[in-house]
Scaffold this active site. Structure first.
Site, PDB file in Angstrom:
ATOM      1  N   ASP A 159       0.869  -1.168   0.000  1.00 38.49           N
ATOM      2  CA  ASP A 159       0.000   0.000   0.000  1.00 38.49           C
ATOM      3  C   ASP A 159       0.915   1.230   0.000  1.00 38.49           C
ATOM      4  OD1 ASP A 159      -2.339   1.638   0.410  1.00 38.49           O
ATOM      5  OD2 ASP A 159      -1.731   1.777   2.517  1.00 38.49           O
ATOM      6  N   ASP A 161      -0.323   5.056   0.807  1.00 41.53           N
ATOM      7  CA  ASP A 161      -0.663   6.055   1.815  1.00 41.53           C
ATOM      8  C   ASP A 161      -0.649   5.457   3.214  1.00 41.53           C
ATOM      9  OD1 ASP A 161      -2.802   8.442   0.166  1.00 41.53           O
ATOM     10  OD2 ASP A 161      -1.304   7.128  -0.706  1.00 41.53           O
ATOM     11  N   SER A 247      -2.174   0.636  -4.627  1.00 37.65           N
ATOM     12  CA  SER A 247      -2.688   1.730  -3.812  1.00 37.65           C
ATOM     13  C   SER A 247      -4.054   2.224  -4.248  1.00 37.65           C
ATOM     14  CB  SER A 247      -1.688   2.907  -3.858  1.00 37.65           C
ATOM     15  OG  SER A 247      -2.189   4.023  -3.176  1.00 37.65           O
ATOM     16  N   GLY A 248      -4.862   2.551  -3.232  1.00 37.47           N
ATOM     17  CA  GLY A 248      -6.110   3.261  -3.482  1.00 37.47           C
ATOM     18  C   GLY A 248      -5.864   4.751  -3.652  1.00 37.47           C
TER      19      GLY A 248
END
Length: 370
Positions: A159, A161, A247-248
């Protein structure tokens, strides 16, 4: 005036360590056990807690012993007292998890890392929860993992953030536009698993309509890197492991990290939509949510010809849980409470580079990596 301390080694059966009278002034610097006697390195002030002087402390081992047991439990402690070690040994004995070997992976002033090989077949979910509960009492991390996973991975998915960077980018953009509290509340709900990620993503993007592309570029240069991220990624590259951002967040920032800051091999994140140099507030499909992260990591593993047991994932939020449960290890780093309970492994007291201990490496091996 600081009290003088003594560092000595005591050689006693592992089972007898729990019987040493409690001593608040004794700090465990190392513990090695590969036979009948354990080699216990204690630093203490005043009288020896064992009533005898012990011998000169041994140098750190060049490398840990091979793992031959079905399970390992790794204790990562910022300050390991003898009393806390005794609690841990009593925990193993109480659950009937015989300890077959112990290696010290780190013996620094700011950390002691001990790996225990366990000749046991625990039911993983309740065993993991029991380890988490004990870790809170010990003010440390206690990570349970299959013995075969104590090796460097071949593919690692991260991920971005709050994992590779110490910020939630979308929240930072919102602060600048004056809607920080509103967007941060949506982000927190999504990371805690209280709100569907896709739904929350659309809501937050709509609120950022009109944000300038020029300002995005300025923000990218100011993103703080998570402690230990660069060390871990460089070590993984030296070990021959491919690394990927899943990542979102946004490719705009992930691409910058790859180009300027971190040694990353692949980027998968959400694309920003611009019109006349500003965000439109819309989204470009497919949105990278939790399920998409898992699908992408699995797809990369297949393309590289890797079995799942050579793959790991690292994240912190609820939308990371699907990929954390895919491969050999799923490491939650400084996780939200829900994620800490559901992730296979968790590290809360140290930076990302502490994950290297879960690959079976000690400090000397890590320092020797190119």
């Amino acid at each position: 005036m600081a009290t003088a301390t003594t560092l000595r080694e005591f050689r006693i059966p592992l089972a007898e360590i729990a019987q040493i009278p409690a001593a608040e002034n004794a700090t465990v610097r190392y513990l090695e056990c590969h036979g009948d006697l354990a080699h216990l390195g204690l630093e203490y002030a005043g009288v020896s807690p064992l009533g005898k002087g012990g011998t000169e402390a041994a140098a750190a081992a060049a490398e840990p012993a091979p793992v031959g047991s079905p399970w390992c439990a790794t204790l990562l402690s910022p300050a390991l007292s003898l009393a806390r070690l005794q609690q841990l040994l009593a925990f193993f004995a109480g659950r009937k998890w015989p300890v077959t070997a112990v290696d010290t992976l780190a013996r620094r002033d700011d950390r002691t890392v001990l790996r225990f090989q366990l000749d046991a077949e625990p039911d993983f979910a309740p065993a993991r929860h029991a380890c988490l509960q004990l870790a809170e009492k010990l003010e440390a991390d206690l990570v349970l993992q299959p013995g075969h996973s104590q090796r460097p991975p071949r593919l690692a998915g991260f991920d971005m953030d709050s994992t590779l960077i110490d910020a939630e980018v979308i929240d930072e953009l919102a602060k600048i536009t004056g809607i920080g509290d509103q967007v941060a509340a949506i982000t927190e709900a999504a990371m805690r698993g209280e709100l569907d990620f896709r739904q929350s993503f659309r809501k937050r993007m709509a609120l950022l309509k009109g944000f300038s592309e020029q300002r995005l570029g300025e923000i990218a240069t100011q993103l703080p890197i998570k402690g230990g991220a660069e060390q871990l990624l460089r070590a993984l590259r030296a070990l021959g492991c491919k690394t990927a951002v899943l990542s979102g967040g946004f490719t705009y920032f992930a691409d910058y990290l790859q180009r300027e800051k971190l040694p990353l091999d692949f980027i998968h994140a959400n694309q920003l939509e611009f019109e006349n140099g500003a965000l439109t507030g819309g989204v470009i499909e497919p949105i990278v949510d939790g399920n998409r992260k898992r699908e992408l990591l699995q797809q990369m593993a297949e393309e590289l010809g890797l079995d799942p047991d050579r793959v790991i994932a690292v994240g912190d939020g609820a939308n990371d849980i699907p990929m954390l449960n895919l491969g050999a290890l799923g490491i939650a780093i400084h996780p939200k409470p829900k994620v800490r309970l559901e992730a296979p492994q968790a590290i809360t007291h140290f930076g990302l580079d502490a994950a290297l201990y879960l690959f079976g490496l000690n400090d000397r091996q890590i320092a020797a990596l190119p």
